[in-house]
Design a protein around this motif. Structure first.
Motif, PDB file in Angstrom:
ATOM      1  N   LEU A   1       0.646  -1.640  -0.035  1.00  0.00           N
ATOM      2  CA  LEU A   1      -0.074   0.079   0.343  1.00  0.00           C
ATOM      3  C   LEU A   1       1.066   0.998   0.135  1.00  0.00           C
ATOM      4  CD1 LEU A   1      -2.577  -0.893   2.144  1.00  0.00           C
ATOM      5  CD2 LEU A   1      -2.990  -1.021   0.182  1.00  0.00           C
TER       6      LEU A   1
ATOM      7  N   SER B   1       1.053   4.515  -3.006  1.00  0.00           N
ATOM      8  CA  SER B   1       0.201   5.741  -2.299  1.00  0.00           C
ATOM      9  C   SER B   1       2.016   6.109  -2.382  1.00  0.00           C
ATOM     10  CB  SER B   1       0.193   5.307  -0.569  1.00  0.00           C
ATOM     11  OG  SER B   1       0.981   4.827  -0.817  1.00  0.00           O
ATOM     12  N   ASP B   2       3.067   5.737  -2.785  1.00  0.00           N
ATOM     13  CA  ASP B   2       4.038   6.624  -3.230  1.00  0.00           C
ATOM     14  C   ASP B   2       3.990   7.245  -4.895  1.00  0.00           C
ATOM     15  OD1 ASP B   2       6.378   7.988  -3.068  1.00  0.00           O
ATOM     16  OD2 ASP B   2       7.336   6.079  -4.035  1.00  0.00           O
TER      17      ASP B   2
ATOM     18  N   LEU C   1       1.473   6.857  -6.515  1.00  0.00           N
ATOM     19  CA  LEU C   1       0.384   7.921  -7.075  1.00  0.00           C
ATOM     20  C   LEU C   1       0.794   9.194  -6.260  1.00  0.00           C
ATOM     21  CD1 LEU C   1      -2.965   5.771  -5.134  1.00  0.00           C
ATOM     22  CD2 LEU C   1      -2.368   5.807  -7.591  1.00  0.00           C
ATOM     23  N   LEU C   2       0.921   9.397  -5.974  1.00  0.00           N
ATOM     24  CA  LEU C   2       1.958  11.082  -5.089  1.00  0.00           C
ATOM     25  C   LEU C   2       2.820  11.329  -6.093  1.00  0.00           C
ATOM     26  CD1 LEU C   2       2.300  10.551  -1.852  1.00  0.00           C
ATOM     27  CD2 LEU C   2       0.429  12.143  -2.196  1.00  0.00           C
TER      28      LEU C   2
END
Length: 382
Positions: free
Chosen positions: A372, A376-377, A379-380
């Motif tokens: 996750l 998330s990284d 996506l950022l």
């Protein structure tokens, strides 16, 4: 103590397998001829008369059944009837040199007479003219069996012995202490049996007789099973006359001193049945079932009759007693340690397996968290 009453073997008819039994006149020639031709063969034979065939064939079946029952007792060795609970075998138990059965019961119950009746079953084959072994009190004013007496069954056996004892006291507490001492500390042939309420003359008489045993050093034997002997005629009389004291004595003595054997209560032998009708004998046994809280199969009706049925009852009783005696044999310490070690290892394995589950769940959780975080990284950055 000893047994009460003169139970004469001639008081009852002999068995169908006995040569002394009366045969109907029309059977005599045929039976004699058939037996002479066939000998001891177990093969079937053909007869034109079905009544004769049934009589002879039935007698042979009874002979074979009695013979097999005797052979089982004769060939028995301690450990032969171990049931193998939890995978155990005879070698896992502390086997006694000889399986020891203890006779207990009130005065005139017939304990000493029972010893003689049991012995006679085997003496019929070994020595029909052998004398009785135990001296019955026969309702005399003597103290009866004042010393513990060991009797081998059959005579000279190295596998089974029966201990005859003095009659129980009228004091429940004295009975309890004495029986518990026998059960926990064991028995030795020739030991004196004296009650706290014996008068001075009785004590001196027993001590004077005890000098004949003073030089003996008999081995102490652990009690493996108990036979509780009861006079059926006395029980019936007590029931009919509402003799609560005698009934309470039977109940109290039977129920409590043998708790060291857990739920395995003594076998019960009802004697003097030849003084009662068949209906009365069954009534006594049914009453004892209710009073003592045991099944009917644990009560054995052994009268003084010298017949096939009584012989078989004796052998059934012995088989029952030695089979239950073996359930009381202690397990060896090394076997217990081995079983305890196996159980400990099993518990440790179960715990490790549970730990493995926790570790696997933790790893999966961490992998999920890492995944996750990476997602998330990305996506950022995007």
């Amino acid at each position: 103590m000893g047994g009460g009453g003169d139970l004469s073997p001639s008081s009852c008819p002999s068995s169908p397998s006995s040569s002394s039994e009366y045969l109907p006149h029309e059977f005599t020639d045929y039976v004699a001829t058939s037996l002479a031709i066939e000998g001891d063969s177990d093969e079937s034979f053909v007869c034109d008369d079905p009544v004769v065939e049934a009589f002879v064939h039935g007698s042979r079946l009874q002979d074979r059944s009695l013979r097999e029952a005797k052979q089982l007792i004769r060939s028995y060795k301690p450990g032969d009837l171990v049931e193998g609970v939890c995978g155990t075998k005879a070698g896992d138990y502390v086997l006694p040199d000889i399986t020891t059965l203890l006779l207990v019961g009130p005065r005139d119950a017939g304990k000493s007479t029972l010893v003689n009746r049991i012995t006679r079953v085997f003496d019929k084959d070994d020595d029909p003219n052998a004398p009785d072994r135990a001296q019955a009190s026969c309702n005399s004013k003597s103290t009866g069996t004042s010393f513990l007496r060991e009797y081998r069954v059959p005579r000279n056996s190295n596998s089974i012995c029966i201990y005859d004892t003095r009659s129980l006291s009228n004091n429940h507490e004295i009975n309890f202490k004495t029986l518990r001492r026998w059960m926990t500390k064991g028995l030795s042939h020739g030991d004196m049996v004296m009650w706290d309420n014996d008068n001075y003359s009785e004590v001196q008489n027993i001590k004077s007789m005890g000098r004949q045993y003073s030089f003996l050093r008999c081995k102490t034997r652990k009690v493996n099973f108990v036979i509780f002997v009861i006079n059926g005629a006395t029980v019936l009389e007590s029931i009919e006359n509402s003799n609560k004291n005698y009934i309470d004595m039977l109940h109290e003595t039977f129920m409590y001193p043998f708790l060291s054997f857990g739920d395995d209560k003594p076998a019960v032998v009802v004697t003097h049945g030849d003084r009662l009708s068949l209906q009365q004998r069954l009534h006594v046994r049914n009453e004892l079932v209710e009073l003592l809280g045991i099944p009917l199969q644990q009560i054995f009706d052994i009268s003084g009759c010298d017949d096939y049925k009584t012989d078989l009852s004796v052998l059934d009783m012995l088989r029952y007693c030695i089979q239950h005696a073996e359930q009381n044999f202690p397990i060896k310490t090394d076997y217990l340690l081995e079983m305890h070690g196996r159980e400990t290892l099993w518990k440790m394995a179960v715990r490790l397996m549970s730990f493995d589950g926790v570790i696997e769940a933790s790893i999966i959780f961490l992998c999920t968290v890492i995944l996750l975080l990476r997602v998330s990284d990305k996506l950022l950055q995007w």
